[in-house]
Design an enzyme around this catalytic site. Structure first.
Site, short mmCIF file in Angstrom:
data_model
loop_
_atom_site.label_atom_id
_atom_site.label_comp_id
_atom_site.label_asym_id
_atom_site.label_seq_id
_atom_site.Cartn_x
_atom_site.Cartn_y
_atom_site.Cartn_z
N LYS A 35 91.74 81.10 35.74
CA LYS A 35 91.23 82.34 36.33
C LYS A 35 91.92 82.64 37.66
O LYS A 35 92.33 83.78 37.92
CB LYS A 35 89.72 82.21 36.53
CG LYS A 35 89.00 83.51 36.85
CD LYS A 35 87.50 83.29 36.95
CE LYS A 35 86.89 82.84 35.65
NZ LYS A 35 85.42 82.79 35.69
N LYS A 47 85.15 72.05 39.22
CA LYS A 47 83.76 72.42 38.91
C LYS A 47 82.88 71.22 39.22
O LYS A 47 83.31 70.06 39.08
CB LYS A 47 83.61 72.78 37.43
CG LYS A 47 82.46 73.74 37.16
CD LYS A 47 82.82 75.16 37.62
CE LYS A 47 81.75 76.16 37.21
NZ LYS A 47 82.15 77.53 37.59
N GLY A 159 72.76 91.91 28.99
CA GLY A 159 72.50 91.13 30.19
C GLY A 159 72.32 92.05 31.39
O GLY A 159 73.22 92.83 31.72
N GLY A 161 71.26 90.84 34.50
CA GLY A 161 71.22 90.05 35.72
C GLY A 161 72.07 90.74 36.76
O GLY A 161 72.42 91.92 36.63
N ASN A 162 72.47 90.02 37.77
CA ASN A 162 73.22 90.61 38.87
C ASN A 162 74.47 91.35 38.39
O ASN A 162 74.69 92.53 38.72
CB ASN A 162 73.61 89.51 39.87
CG ASN A 162 74.32 90.08 41.09
OD1 ASN A 162 73.89 91.07 41.65
ND2 ASN A 162 75.41 89.45 41.48
N GLY A 164 75.55 92.20 35.16
CA GLY A 164 75.33 93.22 34.16
C GLY A 164 74.69 94.47 34.73
O GLY A 164 75.09 95.60 34.39
N SER A 292 85.61 85.19 46.88
CA SER A 292 85.48 83.87 47.51
C SER A 292 86.76 83.54 48.28
O SER A 292 86.70 82.96 49.38
CB SER A 292 85.23 82.80 46.45
OG SER A 292 83.88 82.77 46.07
#
Length: 358
Positions: A35, A47, A159, A161-162, A164, A292
């Protein structure tokens, strides 16, 4: 789990989830490396995970767990080494606690050792909506490439959530007709378009989009969003939602993968055979790690960028990444996913060669 740092410091989120295990975390670390390379930011892939049901822990216990995690891995973390971020069931507040513990151990102020922090201690404006903002920037670039007007297109979003929810808001603001919104309890559908703000408000108050039935809107099964008669399908929930079993029932001509891995490899083959364009997760949802990176830069330089600056830089980065992937796909006659991985792996291998590792 640290996968590769040839392009720069390891980068990836930390998740607190009862099903977290080494295999899952290893795969996600590799995806992070890809990514970052797709969008051309100087990070590698990593991760972290703790197998815990954080919903059963008190706020104090979660903070204690967060500090223990940092103590266990402190020697492997740092602004130039490995830079964590929030992931499943971890939050900006948890990042703040981890930063505090790291700075206690090192005796230094090092806000760049972790991203996704609250604004009060060095977080970045725009981080809260970065994933969706980046995804829509990529989609808009695709639509412009194809001379398609968003105001003449219909969209189904799985979805709310934040990410979507933000994607639905942004697309409606561009004039697109949101004909389906789905959560885990079901799909709310309306052929002439839903009032996204009203549905999301109801969802927040009552717990489901299905409670927002009004003026011609109707409820359907949760899976109905996949087969909705929309021009664009936005899976922004769980992995493996479009499979070999249901891929041929997808009516959308474009799929924007905001979720990680919502389309299986078998489904990819079916969709490619039908000329359905899939904008892959490693490109579509890279807005989060891109901002980020912007947060890391601000922490390193002492600068503070406002939201408009962050959004402009994000749009530029995602647009450039789209252009490179799209051109590669066209030139080589491959899918966007194949193009994204080929470009990313080439960049990682080139960096490894430059370092004499291969």
């Amino acid at each position: 789990m640290q996968f590769n740092n040839a392009c720069g410091p390891y980068k990836g989120g930390i998740r607190f989830h009862p099903n977290a295990d080494e295999d899952e975390v290893s795969a996600l670390a590799a995806m992070m490396a890809v990514k970052c390379a797709v969008v051309g930011i100087p990070f590698g892939g990593a991760k972290g995970g703790v197998a815990v049901d954080s919903k059963k822990l008190s706020r104090k216990e979660i903070f204690e767990l967060s500090r223990a995690y940092v103590r266990a891995f402190a020697e492997h973390l740092g602004p130039d080494t490995d830079i964590p971020a929030p992931d499943v069931y971890t939050t900006p507040e948890i990042m703040a606690v981890m930063l505090d513990e790291y700075e206690r151990i090192t005796g230094k102020s090092l806000p760049a050792m972790i991203t996704g922090k609250p604004l009060a201690i060095g977080g970045s404006a725009g981080r809260d909506t970065a994933t969706a903002d980046g995804a829509i920037a990529v989609l808009v670039a695709l639509l412009e490439d194809r001379s398609l007007d968003a105001s003449k297109l219909s969209v189904a979003v799985q979805g709310v959530g934040n990410a979507g929810a933000q994607a639905a808001r942004l697309l409606q603001a561009k004039g697109a007709k949101i004909i389906a919104l789905a959560d885990s309890k079901g799909t709310l559908m309306k052929e002439d378009g839903l009032d996204v703000a009203a549905v999301l408000t109801t969802k927040e108050l009552s717990g489901s989009v299905l409670d927002a039935v009004y003026n011609g809107a109707h409820a359907a099964a949760a899976s109905a969003v996949i087969t909705a008669a929309a021009d664009i399908l936005v899976p922004a929930a769980l992995e493996e939602q479009i499979t070999g079993a249901n891929a041929d029932t997808v009516k959308a001509g474009v799929i924007l993968e905001i979720a990680n891995g919502p389309v299986t490899p078998e489904a990819d083959e079916h969709l490619a055979a039908r000329a359905v364009t899939v904008i892959p997760d490693v490109l579509a949802n890279a807005g989060g790690v891109t901002v980020s990176y912007f947060e890391w830069i601000q922490n390193r330089t002492g600068e503070r960028w406002n939201r408009a600056t962050v959004e402009a830089k994000l749009k530029e980065t995602m647009g450039s990444a789209y252009r490179e992937v799209a051109d590669f796909a066209t030139d080589r006659g491959v899918t966007f996913r194949q193009a994204a991985y080929a470009l990313a792996l080439t960049r990682i291998i080139d960096a490894m060669k430059a370092r004499g590792r291969v």
